[in-house]
Scaffold this motif. Structure first.
Motif, PDB file in Angstrom:
ATOM      1  N   GLU A 100     -29.131 -33.279  -6.432  1.00 33.35           N
ATOM      2  CA  GLU A 100     -27.827 -33.087  -7.061  1.00 33.35           C
ATOM      3  C   GLU A 100     -27.263 -31.693  -6.806  1.00 33.35           C
ATOM      4  O   GLU A 100     -26.053 -31.535  -6.610  1.00 33.35           O
ATOM      5  CB  GLU A 100     -27.929 -33.360  -8.566  1.00 33.35           C
ATOM      6  N   LEU A 101     -28.126 -30.687  -6.794  1.00 30.44           N
ATOM      7  CA  LEU A 101     -27.646 -29.333  -6.489  1.00 30.44           C
ATOM      8  C   LEU A 101     -27.098 -29.248  -5.065  1.00 30.44           C
ATOM      9  O   LEU A 101     -26.137 -28.508  -4.804  1.00 30.44           O
ATOM     10  CB  LEU A 101     -28.773 -28.315  -6.681  1.00 30.44           C
ATOM     11  N   SER A 102     -27.693 -30.007  -4.151  1.00 33.18           N
ATOM     12  CA  SER A 102     -27.193 -30.042  -2.771  1.00 33.18           C
ATOM     13  C   SER A 102     -25.769 -30.582  -2.741  1.00 33.18           C
ATOM     14  O   SER A 102     -24.892 -30.037  -2.056  1.00 33.18           O
ATOM     15  CB  SER A 102     -28.105 -30.909  -1.900  1.00 33.18           C
ATOM     16  N   HIS A 103     -25.525 -31.664  -3.500  1.00 38.81           N
ATOM     17  CA  HIS A 103     -24.161 -32.188  -3.622  1.00 38.81           C
ATOM     18  C   HIS A 103     -23.230 -31.125  -4.184  1.00 38.81           C
ATOM     19  O   HIS A 103     -22.120 -30.902  -3.678  1.00 38.81           O
ATOM     20  CB  HIS A 103     -24.132 -33.401  -4.564  1.00 38.81           C
ATOM     21  N   GLY A 104     -23.676 -30.489  -5.261  1.00 39.58           N
ATOM     22  CA  GLY A 104     -22.836 -29.523  -5.954  1.00 39.58           C
ATOM     23  C   GLY A 104     -22.455 -28.332  -5.083  1.00 39.58           C
ATOM     24  O   GLY A 104     -21.286 -27.930  -5.040  1.00 39.58           O
ATOM     25  N   ILE A 105     -23.428 -27.781  -4.378  1.00 37.43           N
ATOM     26  CA  ILE A 105     -23.165 -26.627  -3.501  1.00 37.43           C
ATOM     27  C   ILE A 105     -22.200 -27.012  -2.387  1.00 37.43           C
ATOM     28  O   ILE A 105     -21.250 -26.281  -2.081  1.00 37.43           O
ATOM     29  CB  ILE A 105     -24.489 -26.074  -2.931  1.00 37.43           C
ATOM     30  N   ALA A 106     -22.419 -28.182  -1.772  1.00 35.60           N
ATOM     31  CA  ALA A 106     -21.528 -28.640  -0.704  1.00 35.60           C
ATOM     32  C   ALA A 106     -20.120 -28.869  -1.231  1.00 35.60           C
ATOM     33  O   ALA A 106     -19.125 -28.549  -0.555  1.00 35.60           O
ATOM     34  CB  ALA A 106     -22.078 -29.920  -0.072  1.00 35.60           C
ATOM     35  N   ALA A 107     -20.007 -29.425  -2.446  1.00 35.56           N
ATOM     36  CA  ALA A 107     -18.696 -29.664  -3.042  1.00 35.56           C
ATOM     37  C   ALA A 107     -17.935 -28.344  -3.219  1.00 35.56           C
ATOM     38  O   ALA A 107     -16.739 -28.250  -2.915  1.00 35.56           O
ATOM     39  CB  ALA A 107     -18.845 -30.379  -4.384  1.00 35.56           C
ATOM     40  N   HIS A 138     -13.970 -28.506  -3.488  1.00 34.60           N
ATOM     41  CA  HIS A 138     -13.840 -29.555  -4.495  1.00 34.60           C
ATOM     42  C   HIS A 138     -14.082 -28.954  -5.888  1.00 34.60           C
ATOM     43  O   HIS A 138     -14.775 -27.950  -6.037  1.00 34.60           O
ATOM     44  CB  HIS A 138     -14.844 -30.673  -4.242  1.00 34.60           C
ATOM     45  N   ARG A 139     -13.507 -29.601  -6.885  1.00 33.01           N
ATOM     46  CA  ARG A 139     -13.718 -29.156  -8.268  1.00 33.01           C
ATOM     47  C   ARG A 139     -14.748 -30.063  -8.927  1.00 33.01           C
ATOM     48  O   ARG A 139     -14.569 -31.283  -8.981  1.00 33.01           O
ATOM     49  CB  ARG A 139     -12.408 -29.212  -9.057  1.00 33.01           C
ATOM     50  N   ILE A 140     -15.837 -29.475  -9.386  1.00 31.38           N
ATOM     51  CA  ILE A 140     -16.885 -30.253 -10.048  1.00 31.38           C
ATOM     52  C   ILE A 140     -16.448 -30.522 -11.484  1.00 31.38           C
ATOM     53  O   ILE A 140     -16.202 -29.592 -12.259  1.00 31.38           O
ATOM     54  CB  ILE A 140     -18.229 -29.508 -10.023  1.00 31.38           C
ATOM     55  N   THR A 141     -16.352 -31.805 -11.832  1.00 29.39           N
ATOM     56  CA  THR A 141     -15.907 -32.193 -13.174  1.00 29.39           C
ATOM     57  C   THR A 141     -17.068 -32.526 -14.102  1.00 29.39           C
ATOM     58  O   THR A 141     -16.938 -32.449 -15.322  1.00 29.39           O
ATOM     59  CB  THR A 141     -14.950 -33.396 -13.088  1.00 29.39           C
ATOM     60  N   ALA A 142     -18.199 -32.920 -13.528  1.00 31.20           N
ATOM     61  CA  ALA A 142     -19.385 -33.226 -14.342  1.00 31.20           C
ATOM     62  C   ALA A 142     -20.613 -33.185 -13.446  1.00 31.20           C
ATOM     63  O   ALA A 142     -20.544 -33.537 -12.263  1.00 31.20           O
ATOM     64  CB  ALA A 142     -19.266 -34.599 -15.007  1.00 31.20           C
ATOM     65  N   ILE A 143     -21.720 -32.722 -14.029  1.00 35.83           N
ATOM     66  CA  ILE A 143     -22.966 -32.671 -13.252  1.00 35.83           C
ATOM     67  C   ILE A 143     -24.149 -32.929 -14.190  1.00 35.83           C
ATOM     68  O   ILE A 143     -24.191 -32.428 -15.318  1.00 35.83           O
ATOM     69  CB  ILE A 143     -23.118 -31.314 -12.533  1.00 35.83           C
ATOM     70  N   GLY A 185     -29.383 -38.844 -11.786  1.00 32.46           N
ATOM     71  CA  GLY A 185     -28.583 -37.627 -11.769  1.00 32.46           C
ATOM     72  C   GLY A 185     -27.278 -37.903 -11.052  1.00 32.46           C
ATOM     73  O   GLY A 185     -27.148 -38.906 -10.348  1.00 32.46           O
ATOM     74  N   TYR A 186     -26.301 -37.033 -11.242  1.00 31.00           N
ATOM     75  CA  TYR A 186     -25.020 -37.256 -10.583  1.00 31.00           C
ATOM     76  C   TYR A 186     -24.208 -35.975 -10.539  1.00 31.00           C
ATOM     77  O   TYR A 186     -24.435 -35.038 -11.303  1.00 31.00           O
ATOM     78  CB  TYR A 186     -24.223 -38.355 -11.286  1.00 31.00           C
ATOM     79  N   VAL A 187     -23.271 -35.958  -9.598  1.00 33.51           N
ATOM     80  CA  VAL A 187     -22.273 -34.891  -9.514  1.00 33.51           C
ATOM     81  C   VAL A 187     -20.917 -35.568  -9.346  1.00 33.51           C
ATOM     82  O   VAL A 187     -20.707 -36.300  -8.371  1.00 33.51           O
ATOM     83  CB  VAL A 187     -22.532 -33.940  -8.327  1.00 33.51           C
ATOM     84  N   GLU A 188     -20.035 -35.344 -10.288  1.00 37.57           N
ATOM     85  CA  GLU A 188     -18.680 -35.881 -10.190  1.00 37.57           C
ATOM     86  C   GLU A 188     -17.749 -34.754  -9.778  1.00 37.57           C
ATOM     87  O   GLU A 188     -17.839 -33.647 -10.316  1.00 37.57           O
ATOM     88  CB  GLU A 188     -18.242 -36.477 -11.533  1.00 37.57           C
TER      89      GLU A 188
END
Length: 266
Positions: A61-68, A73-78, A91-94
């Motif tokens: 999930e952190l990989s998604h978040g860093i790439a976003a 991109h704006r992370i709305t939920a993690i 887990g998730y990254v929105e």
């Protein structure tokens, strides 16, 4: 009409050259992950997924978040870790993005595949710290692949032997005498158990892949493909493959370990 077909085919080939290896390995990792988790649950019970997920899911999930973040991109939920829900989601990254931004549209592809390279980066970093000789062997393989100019039977054979040598280096007698090696092995198994892409990841990546295709198509329509051809696609794919092989090796190790536990149970 013939010209349009040629442009379409040319663009498809370029898209495959740029993204095909990642997509292919992504599906392979997905199959290995699914089989490994089934074996772990069969051998160790349903709680086994949380044992590997404790490390593997946050890395994913952190990989998604860093790439976003890198693609604006704006992370709305993690959620870095949770008990598997009804769909098995741990887990998730929105995130949201500006759909009129080409950069952010293309970013969807890299955000989707980020767990593969995030997991690989973590394993290579651990390799560097815990088993530096194996890390040096990997770097030597990487440098050798960068200098490849053509792909033929002899180069493919040479690559296979080099990766077999890398596996032998990982499981060398010296490493087995190193107590920290077992920590490295455990963490790598946890990461590789959750390195593959979920359906949501694939869906997001497909949006970015479509954007990449249309960018390449426009470049071809306006005769700008020479800038694409300036990229040495052979070297590019060899470097990408070198990193992806690390993920495949540890996913295979994870699968074999899962088979062992499943066999003990039966």
């Amino acid at each position: 009409m013939k010209l349009l077909i040629q442009l379409f085919v040319k663009t498809c080939v370029e898209t495959v050259n740029l993204t095909g290896m990642v997509i292919l390995v992504g599906f392979l990792l997905g199959m290995l992950r699914n089989c490994s988790l089934i074996n772990f649950q069969r051998g160790l019970g349903s709680g086994a997924v949380m044992v590997t997920g404790f490390i593997g899911v946050p890395v994913h999930e952190l990989s998604h978040g860093i790439a976003a973040l890198l693609f604006g991109h704006r992370i709305t939920a993690i959620k870095l870790l949770q008990k598997p829900d009804a769909n098995g989601v741990m887990g998730y990254v929105e995130h949201s993005y500006n759909q009129s931004s080409i950069y952010q549209q293309v970013g969807n592809f890299f955000i989707g595949i980020a767990p593969i390279f995030g997991g690989i980066a973590c394993m290579i970093a651990l390799m560097h710290v815990i088993i530096p000789q194996t890390y040096s062997n990997f770097i030597n393989i990487l440098m050798g692949n960068i200098h490849l100019e053509t792909i033929n039977k002899s180069t493919v054979t040479g690559m296979l032997y080099s990766y077999i040598g890398l596996v032998k280096s990982i499981f060398s007698a010296e490493n087995f005498q190193n107590p920290y090696f077992y920590i490295f092995l455990f963490i790598s198994i946890c990461i590789s158990s959750h390195i593959s892409l979920s359906l949501a990841d694939i869906k997001g990546a497909s949006i970015g892949l479509t954007a990449i295709f249309f960018i390449l198509l426009i470049l071809n329509i306006f005769g700008l493909s020479k800038y694409i051809q300036e990229i040495n696609l052979i070297k590019y794919n060899m470097v990408i493959t070198s990193f992806l092989v690390i993920a495949v090796i540890f996913s295979m190790i994870t699968f074999l370990v899962s088979l062992f536990f499943a066999a003990l149970k039966s």
